[in-house]
Design an enzyme around this catalytic site. Structure first.
Site, mmCIF file in Angstrom:
data_model
loop_
_atom_site.group_PDB
_atom_site.id
_atom_site.type_symbol
_atom_site.label_atom_id
_atom_site.label_comp_id
_atom_site.label_asym_id
_atom_site.label_seq_id
_atom_site.Cartn_x
_atom_site.Cartn_y
_atom_site.Cartn_z
ATOM 1 N N HIS A 110 0.836 -1.197 0.000
ATOM 2 C CA HIS A 110 0.000 0.000 0.000
ATOM 3 C C HIS A 110 0.867 1.241 0.000
ATOM 4 O O HIS A 110 1.975 1.246 0.522
ATOM 5 C CB HIS A 110 -0.989 0.017 1.163
ATOM 6 C CG HIS A 110 -0.382 -0.070 2.528
ATOM 7 N ND1 HIS A 110 0.185 -1.234 3.029
ATOM 8 C CD2 HIS A 110 -0.268 0.850 3.505
ATOM 9 C CE1 HIS A 110 0.615 -1.012 4.256
ATOM 10 N NE2 HIS A 110 0.360 0.254 4.569
ATOM 11 N N HIS A 130 0.779 5.276 0.954
ATOM 12 C CA HIS A 130 0.083 6.321 1.704
ATOM 13 C C HIS A 130 0.169 7.636 0.934
ATOM 14 O O HIS A 130 1.253 8.052 0.529
ATOM 15 C CB HIS A 130 0.759 6.563 3.064
ATOM 16 C CG HIS A 130 0.678 5.422 4.005
ATOM 17 N ND1 HIS A 130 -0.246 5.372 5.018
ATOM 18 C CD2 HIS A 130 1.425 4.296 4.102
ATOM 19 C CE1 HIS A 130 -0.070 4.260 5.711
ATOM 20 N NE2 HIS A 130 0.938 3.586 5.171
#
Length: 136
Positions: A99, A101
């Site tokens: 992931h 951010h």
């Protein structure tokens, strides 16, 4: 992966505040909201982190980042943005599904603190480290 919270979000088993979705990726608001608009961009295929992704998968994910980040900045009226990918626990990774951010920045007093410590350069040591990396 059955115990991965992001895989559960992708499967619709856990709700998320989605801001973008296509066949390869999903972007949704991070529940921690380090700053307002803090968004996570995840690939739909499970990888532990960027270090385990092949070039094609990583390229597909990162091709989406600028457009999503621009939308977040426009919507939040942020002054800037940190784009961060933590790889492994020592680097702050807490969910082991790749992931990225997107953390909008509003000023030096917002809730994200990143400090780099400047060191006097040792050019011989830099050359040695660079050579070690090249040969790895």
């Amino acid at each position: 992966m059955s115990d991965c919270i992001f895989c559960k979000i992708l499967a619709g088993e856990i709700p998320a505040s989605k801001v973008y979705e296509d066949d390869q990726a999903l972007a949704f608001l991070d529940i921690s909201q380090v700053t307002p608009g803090h968004t996570l961009v995840v690939p739909k295929k499970h990888h532990r982190n960027l270090l385990e992704m092949d070039a094609t998968s990583a390229s597909q994910l990162f091709a989406k980042i600028p457009a999503i980040a621009q939308k977040v900045m426009k919507a939040t009226k942020a002054d800037g943005m940190n784009i961060i990918a933590n790889c492994e626990e020592i680097a702050g990774q807490t969910v082991f599904h790749t992931h990225v951010h997107l953390v909008p920045r509003y000023g030096t007093d917002d809730d994200l603190k990143i400090d780099f410590v400047a060191h006097e350069p040792d050019f011989d040591k830099l050359a040695q480290v660079a050579e070690t990396i090249k040969n790895a």
